[in-house]
Design an enzyme around this catalytic site. Structure first.
Site, PDB file in Angstrom:
ATOM      1  N   ASP A  32     -22.792   2.472  80.996  1.00 33.82           N
ATOM      2  CA  ASP A  32     -22.333   1.073  81.074  1.00 33.82           C
ATOM      3  C   ASP A  32     -20.816   0.988  80.960  1.00 33.82           C
ATOM      4  OD1 ASP A  32     -25.126  -0.517  79.292  1.00 33.82           O
ATOM      5  OD2 ASP A  32     -25.015   0.887  80.971  1.00 33.82           O
ATOM      6  N   TYR A  35     -19.175   1.490  84.206  1.00 35.92           N
ATOM      7  CA  TYR A  35     -19.386   0.315  85.074  1.00 35.92           C
ATOM      8  C   TYR A  35     -18.409  -0.789  84.658  1.00 35.92           C
ATOM      9  CZ  TYR A  35     -21.769  -3.570  87.395  1.00 35.92           C
ATOM     10  OH  TYR A  35     -22.049  -4.656  88.183  1.00 35.92           O
ATOM     11  N   ASP A  36     -18.322  -1.043  83.355  1.00 38.07           N
ATOM     12  CA  ASP A  36     -17.441  -2.124  82.862  1.00 38.07           C
ATOM     13  C   ASP A  36     -15.977  -1.841  83.194  1.00 38.07           C
ATOM     14  OD1 ASP A  36     -19.448  -2.652  79.860  1.00 38.07           O
ATOM     15  OD2 ASP A  36     -19.701  -3.281  81.947  1.00 38.07           O
ATOM     16  N   SER A  81     -46.873 -25.132  96.952  1.00 40.32           N
ATOM     17  CA  SER A  81     -47.374 -24.702  95.633  1.00 40.32           C
ATOM     18  C   SER A  81     -48.765 -24.116  95.845  1.00 40.32           C
ATOM     19  CB  SER A  81     -47.433 -25.900  94.689  1.00 40.32           C
ATOM     20  OG  SER A  81     -48.175 -26.923  95.313  1.00 40.32           O
ATOM     21  N   LYS A 113     -48.400 -13.089  88.851  1.00 40.90           N
ATOM     22  CA  LYS A 113     -47.737 -14.397  88.948  1.00 40.90           C
ATOM     23  C   LYS A 113     -46.764 -14.499  87.766  1.00 40.90           C
ATOM     24  CE  LYS A 113     -48.644 -19.290  89.781  1.00 40.90           C
ATOM     25  NZ  LYS A 113     -47.640 -19.784  88.809  1.00 40.90           N
ATOM     26  N   GLU A 168     -39.325 -15.503  92.107  1.00 34.47           N
ATOM     27  CA  GLU A 168     -39.421 -16.122  90.775  1.00 34.47           C
ATOM     28  C   GLU A 168     -38.264 -15.611  89.926  1.00 34.47           C
ATOM     29  OE1 GLU A 168     -42.328 -17.922  90.756  1.00 34.47           O
ATOM     30  OE2 GLU A 168     -42.199 -18.802  88.755  1.00 34.47           O
ATOM     31  N   LYS A 308     -55.395 -18.429  87.277  1.00 36.89           N
ATOM     32  CA  LYS A 308     -54.602 -18.664  86.058  1.00 36.89           C
ATOM     33  C   LYS A 308     -55.312 -18.053  84.846  1.00 36.89           C
ATOM     34  CE  LYS A 308     -51.618 -21.533  86.099  1.00 36.89           C
ATOM     35  NZ  LYS A 308     -50.197 -21.722  86.356  1.00 36.89           N
TER      36      LYS A 308
HETATM   37  C1  LIG Z   1     -45.721 -20.447  94.626  1.00 34.21           C
HETATM   38  C2  LIG Z   1     -45.933 -18.943  94.727  1.00 34.21           C
HETATM   39  C3  LIG Z   1     -45.796 -18.134  93.621  1.00 34.21           C
HETATM   40  N1  LIG Z   1     -46.005 -16.796  93.793  1.00 34.21           N
HETATM   41  N2  LIG Z   1     -45.926 -15.787  92.882  1.00 34.21           N
HETATM   42  C4  LIG Z   1     -46.205 -14.668  93.557  1.00 34.21           C
HETATM   43  N3  LIG Z   1     -46.219 -13.426  92.998  1.00 34.21           N
HETATM   44  N4  LIG Z   1     -46.457 -14.924  94.853  1.00 34.21           N
HETATM   45  C5  LIG Z   1     -46.320 -16.266  95.011  1.00 34.21           C
HETATM   46  N5  LIG Z   1     -46.463 -17.039  96.118  1.00 34.21           N
HETATM   47  C6  LIG Z   1     -46.255 -18.373  95.981  1.00 34.21           C
HETATM   48  O1  LIG Z   1     -46.363 -19.208  97.017  1.00 34.21           O
HETATM   49  C7  LIG Z   1     -46.763 -18.661  98.313  1.00 34.21           C
HETATM   50  C8  LIG Z   1     -47.390 -19.799  99.088  1.00 34.21           C
HETATM   51  C9  LIG Z   1     -45.544 -18.102  99.029  1.00 34.21           C
END
Ligand SMILES: Cc1c[n+]2nc(N)[nH]c2nc1OC(C)C
Length: 317
Positions: A32, A35-36, A81, A113, A168, A308
């Site tokens: 590190d 890098y710094d 969603s 997820k 995400e 879920k």
């Molecule tokens: C809202 C969402 C959230 N996630 N999380 C993952 N791993 N895949 C994924 N796909 C998503 O939407 C797909 C319709 C692209």
């Protein structure tokens, strides 16, 4: 002056490489401190010669000037969603509906997820140009400057390609614990969970605060995959990985719903071992042609579902 430009280019390539090894491959090749030191040299040279600063300069990782407000961004491709499943039966119903529509020759991709914040990132000719929150799926907020501070987000791809990816943004459990410890010391209000901490960090107008929160990012979808001639979701994820994105390695292509259900129960057990929170498993039909056939409702795709996990009992320390 020419020597300065050459040195700036050299430092930029070196630091972007070290950054990729450390934050995407989790396999640093230099300490590190090294890098710094190089980063300080680059920042000093860019202050002296601002004309040599480029869009993919790693000096942007530390965060620029605070914004007065976030601009609005229209998602060219809406951010959908996911419909939810809570029981094995819901998954079998999903599979039955899919096979009624596209036939029995269907494969699924299962992904963890991540319990974070959905974001969209746009690249032009390989350069990161804009990032936005999901918002209402059509209009989000421009958080480009904050996303530049996420070290695993490439500022420049390994190919000069124009694309839009979704992913995400999240806060690893260790960063969350450290942050709340700091806030406790300062008598500040604690974040309830890593997801809230990540959302709160990306909503900061000052990118230097976002940079201090050690956020991370997994990309999970290539929005314009078909423009790029890619025909399946699994191929899209592999392609995103070769471009330099961080793609979650715990994904599995399943030949049938029984394999999907095995994957779901496997990770229901193992999730506490992960260095980040997950709130379920996302299951997607792999073939884009079959996704096309299944289509989407106004809100969610018919070719994907989110299983879920039941919320864990919160153990308040
Ligand atoms: C809202 C969402 C959230 N996630 N999380 C993952 N791993 N895949 C994924 N796909 C998503 O939407 C797909 C319709 C692209």
């Amino acid at each position: 002056r020419q020597a300065a430009q050459t040195r700036i280019e050299e430092l930029r390539e070196l630091l972007n490489k070290y950054n990729y090894e450390y934050y995407v491959l989790d396999r640093p090749s230099v300490p590190d401190a090294e890098y710094d030191r190089l980063m300080q040299e680059l920042i000093a040279l860019e202050e002296q010669y601002p004309e040599f600063k480029t869009k993919d300069s790693p000096s942007q990782r530390v965060g620029g000037q605070p914004l007065d407000a976030f601009q609005k961004v229209e998602h060219r491709i809406p951010m959908l969603s996911l419909a939810n499943a809570f029981h094995e039966g819901d998954l079998r119903d999903f599979d039955r509906r899919v096979r009624q529509e596209v036939g029995d020759d269907v494969a699924y991709v299962c992904e963890l997820k991540i319990d974070g914040l959905a974001v969209s990132v746009r690249y032009e000719n390989g350069y990161f140009v804009q990032g936005a929150t999901r918002g209402d799926g059509v209009t989000g907020e421009d958080i480009t400057e904050n996303l530049k501070t996420i070290r695993s987000l490439p500022l420049r791809l390994k190919e000069a390609v124009t694309l839009e990816a979704r992913g995400e943004a999240y806060m690893p459990k260790a960063s969350f614990e450290r942050l709340n410890e700091q806030r406790k010391q300062r008598g500040e209000e604690l974040f309830a969970n890593p997801r809230n901490a990540a959302a709160g960090s990306l909503r900061q107008l000052d990118p230097k605060i976002a940079a201090s929160r050690h956020l991370d990012l997994f990309v999970y979808s290539l929005a314009n995959a078909e423009e790029l001639g890619i025909d399946s979701h699994s191929a899209a994820l592999d392609y995103l990985q070769t471009l330099g994105f961080k793609v979650n390695p715990e994904r599995r292509r399943c030949a049938n719903i029984d394999e999907v259900i095995r994957f779901v129960s496997e990770w229901h057990e193992k999730r506490s071992q992960l260095p980040y929170d997950i709130d379920g498993i996302v299951i997607k039909v792999d073939s884009f042609e079959q996704q096309e056939q299944l289509g989407a409702t106004a809100k969610s795709p018919r070719w994907a579902i989110a299983y879920k996990f039941p919320a864990e009992e919160v153990v308040t320390k």
